[in-house]
Scaffold this active site. Structure first.
Site, PDB file in Angstrom:
ATOM      1  N   ASP A  69      71.651   5.276  47.549  1.00 56.48           N
ATOM      2  CA  ASP A  69      70.272   5.212  47.045  1.00 56.48           C
ATOM      3  C   ASP A  69      69.918   3.830  46.507  1.00 56.48           C
ATOM      4  O   ASP A  69      70.802   3.029  46.194  1.00 56.48           O
ATOM      5  CB  ASP A  69      70.121   6.163  45.857  1.00 56.48           C
ATOM      6  N   TYR A 117      83.571   8.088  44.112  1.00 59.08           N
ATOM      7  CA  TYR A 117      82.488   7.445  43.364  1.00 59.08           C
ATOM      8  C   TYR A 117      82.897   7.317  41.901  1.00 59.08           C
ATOM      9  O   TYR A 117      83.679   8.132  41.393  1.00 59.08           O
ATOM     10  CB  TYR A 117      81.217   8.291  43.401  1.00 59.08           C
TER      11      TYR A 117
END
Lengths: 246, 246
Positions: free
Chosen positions: B52, B111
């Site tokens: 994103d 992540y």
């Protein structure tokens, strides 16, 4: 009228250093403007350390005088509403009217110089570390660093444009630690000459690379001539961590 | 014609995410342009993860096809000369022509979500951490996190605009560590839904704050409805650390 002291943290990337100057935006200017918006007074802060363009701080110190009735400890919150995100007033308090952030006995300042030492640069480190791609010998750097501890004439480790007469400073401590790919030089002293920490970092990087022997540091120190400015390490790796007033 | 694989690190602050779009500069676009300048070919990279806007990466993966005679491992150096400082090709190699970065068995992605947890923000952390000023209870966050480990339908933890049919994913590991004022959530799984890591981070921040009990995480998971989007944590704290292909 009261004198308020502020502890200021900033990311120096987008600023031409601390001190107001005609050709660029500075930290001092941003603080003055925020104080003006907050109090309506024409306030000029007095800073403890005039950090260079691109240098960061976690704990620079400044004072200003004001008629404002805002409680001393509330200035930090009130100023942070009026400052850009990359400048933060961490704390504020009241000091005696004759308290000056530069002229105090027993000041000790701590700086860190950060090196990212890996084969490839890391874009999440470029803002706060100098990138060095050749392997650095930490042992040799520590050996070189020990010559700098104590009271010395550091004229060989300052920018020739300095206008200080007395170039003797005392380094209380200088440590070099490595964690993963990041090397941190942490130096504490009673004061630092113009570009002194960046020249020390640059010379020690040359030692780590094997370009200088550790003993070369002693030689440079004893020569007492401006010859090491070429070694001045980039500003982005430098952080003024704190200023202690005993 | 050969297929080259690149491992890409970037500071996502100045980009509208990975995927090319009409209204902003993206990582994919910068890579395509650099490849065009390097080879003269009209190359479009295929990425593994469409991060994103504002999200960072240390090891995203992409492939492209080229007629260029440049040795596979030299593409990283050649591309870095033609990329902005905030995008770095860390490594490049050749893969079989049918190798696709998204369609592989046994992919695992890792992540990290970074939180700066202190009374005052730190301007040297704002770029890569979400700032949380209220104290977070790490023990409660860890307790809540354990409900998410394993294979689950994570539909409650994804953005409603997702267009995936199968919302079952497996979380292999989810750890929460605190060092000084920084809290790092590290999560590894076989894949993540749209906004999944940011919603998990946001929900666990609510647990840490005492706004949710740890058991609320189980409740949200089992409800299987889109109700937690309001908790989506800001993109700047998120880093795609690595993608492992077994």
């Amino acid at each position: 009228m009261r004198r308020i002291r502020i502890f200021v943290a900033y990311d120096g990337t987008n600023y031409c250093g601390w001190q107001i100057q005609p050709n660029g935006i500075t930290i001092e200017e941003k603080l003055n403007k925020a104080l003006n918006r907050l109090t309506g007074e024409d306030i000029r802060v007095i800073g403890a350390s005039r950090t260079d363009s691109g240098v960061h701080a976690l704990g620079n110190v400044a004072v200003f005088d004001t008629e404002s009735p805002i409680p001393p400890e509330r200035f930090s919150y009130a100023l942070n509403q009026r400052l850009p995100e990359d400048i933060v007033v961490v704390k504020s308090d009241e000091v005696p009217f004759d308290w000056h952030p530069r002229y105090q006995d027993n000041i000790s300042k701590t700086y860190e110089y950060h090196i990212y030492n890996a084969q490839m640069p890391n874009p999440l480190k470029t803002r706060y570390c100098t990138f060095v791609s050749f392997p650095l010998d930490i042992g040799a750097m520590r050996e070189g660093a020990k010559y700098l501890i104590g009271a010395h004439d550091f004229v060989s480790f300052c920018n020739i444009r300095t206008n200080t007469q007395d170039t003797v400073r005392t380094v209380y401590d200088l440590t070099i630690e490595k964690k993963d790919d990041e090397i941190v030089l942490r130096i504490t002293g009673n004061g630092f000459l113009y570009n002194m920490v960046r020249i020390i970092a640059g010379v020690l990087i040359r030692v780590g690379r094997g370009f200088y022997t550790p003993e070369k540091v002693k030689e440079i120190l004893e020569a007492k001539v401006h010859t090491s400015e070429g070694a001045t390490a980039l500003p982005n790796g430098l952080v003024l961590v704190k200023i202690d007033y005993k």
